[in-house]
Design a protein around this motif. Structure first.
Motif, mmCIF file in Angstrom:
data_model
loop_
_atom_site.group_PDB
_atom_site.id
_atom_site.type_symbol
_atom_site.label_atom_id
_atom_site.label_comp_id
_atom_site.label_asym_id
_atom_site.label_seq_id
_atom_site.Cartn_x
_atom_site.Cartn_y
_atom_site.Cartn_z
ATOM 1 N N THR A 33 0.837 -1.203 0.000
ATOM 2 C CA THR A 33 0.000 0.000 0.000
ATOM 3 C C THR A 33 0.868 1.247 0.000
ATOM 4 O O THR A 33 0.571 2.216 -0.714
ATOM 5 N N LEU A 34 1.952 1.236 0.761
ATOM 6 C CA LEU A 34 2.874 2.376 0.766
ATOM 7 C C LEU A 34 3.475 2.585 -0.620
ATOM 8 O O LEU A 34 3.496 3.704 -1.136
ATOM 9 N N LEU A 35 3.952 1.523 -1.236
ATOM 10 C CA LEU A 35 4.567 1.638 -2.567
ATOM 11 C C LEU A 35 3.592 2.196 -3.597
ATOM 12 O O LEU A 35 3.974 2.988 -4.461
ATOM 13 N N LEU A 36 2.338 1.798 -3.513
ATOM 14 C CA LEU A 36 1.344 2.290 -4.461
ATOM 15 C C LEU A 36 1.013 3.764 -4.252
ATOM 16 O O LEU A 36 0.478 4.411 -5.147
ATOM 17 N N ASN A 37 1.335 4.301 -3.079
ATOM 18 C CA ASN A 37 1.016 5.691 -2.774
ATOM 19 C C ASN A 37 2.235 6.609 -2.775
ATOM 20 O O ASN A 37 2.110 7.781 -2.407
ATOM 21 N N LEU A 38 3.404 6.100 -3.166
ATOM 22 C CA LEU A 38 4.579 6.957 -3.266
ATOM 23 C C LEU A 38 4.438 7.877 -4.472
ATOM 24 O O LEU A 38 3.900 7.471 -5.502
ATOM 25 N N PRO A 39 4.935 9.100 -4.364
ATOM 26 C CA PRO A 39 4.872 9.991 -5.530
ATOM 27 C C PRO A 39 5.764 9.477 -6.645
ATOM 28 O O PRO A 39 6.864 8.993 -6.408
ATOM 29 N N PHE A 40 5.274 9.576 -7.880
ATOM 30 C CA PHE A 40 6.036 9.102 -9.029
ATOM 31 C C PHE A 40 7.243 9.996 -9.289
ATOM 32 O O PHE A 40 8.366 9.528 -9.424
ATOM 33 N N ALA A 41 7.010 11.289 -9.374
ATOM 34 C CA ALA A 41 8.084 12.269 -9.565
ATOM 35 C C ALA A 41 7.747 13.472 -8.708
ATOM 36 O O ALA A 41 6.909 14.290 -9.086
ATOM 37 N N ALA A 42 8.368 13.577 -7.558
ATOM 38 C CA ALA A 42 8.059 14.651 -6.621
ATOM 39 C C ALA A 42 8.720 15.956 -7.050
ATOM 40 O O ALA A 42 9.838 15.963 -7.556
ATOM 41 N N VAL A 43 7.999 17.037 -6.879
ATOM 42 C CA VAL A 43 8.539 18.368 -7.154
ATOM 43 C C VAL A 43 8.373 19.213 -5.900
ATOM 44 O O VAL A 43 7.413 19.060 -5.147
ATOM 45 N N CYS A 44 9.330 20.120 -5.696
ATOM 46 C CA CYS A 44 9.302 20.955 -4.505
ATOM 47 C C CYS A 44 8.110 21.903 -4.524
ATOM 48 O O CYS A 44 7.540 22.215 -3.488
ATOM 49 N N GLN A 45 7.735 22.368 -5.699
ATOM 50 C CA GLN A 45 6.535 23.180 -5.896
ATOM 51 C C GLN A 45 6.109 23.030 -7.349
ATOM 52 O O GLN A 45 6.935 22.763 -8.216
ATOM 53 N N GLU A 46 4.838 23.200 -7.612
ATOM 54 C CA GLU A 46 4.327 22.995 -8.975
ATOM 55 C C GLU A 46 4.959 23.939 -9.980
ATOM 56 O O GLU A 46 5.115 23.613 -11.141
ATOM 57 N N SER A 47 5.362 25.128 -9.535
ATOM 58 C CA SER A 47 5.938 26.118 -10.445
ATOM 59 C C SER A 47 7.460 25.985 -10.586
ATOM 60 O O SER A 47 8.102 26.857 -11.154
ATOM 61 N N CYS A 48 8.038 24.903 -10.086
ATOM 62 C CA CYS A 48 9.489 24.707 -10.168
ATOM 63 C C CYS A 48 9.922 24.661 -11.632
ATOM 64 O O CYS A 48 9.391 23.892 -12.425
ATOM 65 N N LYS A 49 10.914 25.493 -11.970
ATOM 66 C CA LYS A 49 11.400 25.576 -13.354
ATOM 67 C C LYS A 49 12.506 24.572 -13.642
ATOM 68 O O LYS A 49 12.841 24.334 -14.788
ATOM 69 N N GLY A 50 13.127 24.031 -12.602
ATOM 70 C CA GLY A 50 14.169 23.027 -12.792
ATOM 71 C C GLY A 50 15.529 23.617 -13.104
ATOM 72 O O GLY A 50 15.810 24.776 -12.816
ATOM 73 N N LEU A 51 16.374 22.796 -13.705
ATOM 74 C CA LEU A 51 17.739 23.182 -14.049
ATOM 75 C C LEU A 51 17.862 23.374 -15.557
ATOM 76 O O LEU A 51 17.192 22.703 -16.332
#
Length: 179
Positions: free
Chosen positions: A122-140
């Motif tokens: 159940t934990l594995l099924l609820n882990l985030p696939f690709a976590a981001v610090c905030q939705e507006s994160c522009k990245g590198l």
């Protein structure tokens, strides 16, 4: 973390389970998860009739992760609903093959059931696939590696598919000769 089906079915009150599980080995292969707190398990098991035992409750853990866009460390709380139904059977494999598709029932051979693998799933099924610090994160920046959340780098980031690069010259202006 075990329950005994006979104990639950003969009990008047639901059997409560409150425990912390070490699940660090479950997330070991994930490069984006740098650490995980023990999984806090709060479950209640009760008989629902016909020899079926329903186990329901909450799972919670705290993840230390890296943002998939900018690679900054972050924390993420994971909360999940746990719900499984168990029934003891002499031939669990045959019973699982004959059960309806709509029926979500786990047939088990023993009276003693280890709930840890079910909680881990159940934990594995609820882990985030690709976590981001905030939705507006522009990245590198893919060219120089500058954190685009902090500053613009000025790199040319227009990527043209090499197969279509020749078409770029096609639309350049050519002098028109009207003689």
């Amino acid at each position: 973390m075990f329950i005994y089906l006979r104990q639950v079915t003969s009990s008047e009150a639901p059997v409560e389970i409150h425990q912390a599980l070490d699940v660090s080995r479950v997330v070991k292969g994930r490069k984006d998860i740098t650490g995980i707190s023990p999984l806090q398990v709060d479950l209640m098991a009760e008989a629902s009739g016909g020899g079926v035992v329903d186990v329901k409750g909450q799972l919670a853990a705290e993840l230390d992760m890296t943002c998939s866009r900018c690679l900054k460390p972050m924390k993420r709380a994971v909360q999940a609903e746990f719900a499984e139904s168990f029934k003891q059977s002499d031939d669990p494999v045959a019973d699982m093959q004959t059960q309806d598709e709509d029926e979500d029932l786990q047939y088990v051979a023993d009276d003693k059931i280890d709930l840890a693998p079910y909680a881990e799933e159940t934990l594995l099924l609820n882990l985030p696939f690709a976590a981001v610090c905030q939705e507006s994160c522009k990245g590198l920046c893919p060219n120089c590696g500058t954190d685009l959340n902090e500053q613009e780098c000025g790199c040319k980031t227009d990527v043209i598919d090499p197969r279509l690069a020749a078409l770029g010259d096609f639309f350049k202006s050519k002098p028109v000769n009207n003689e």
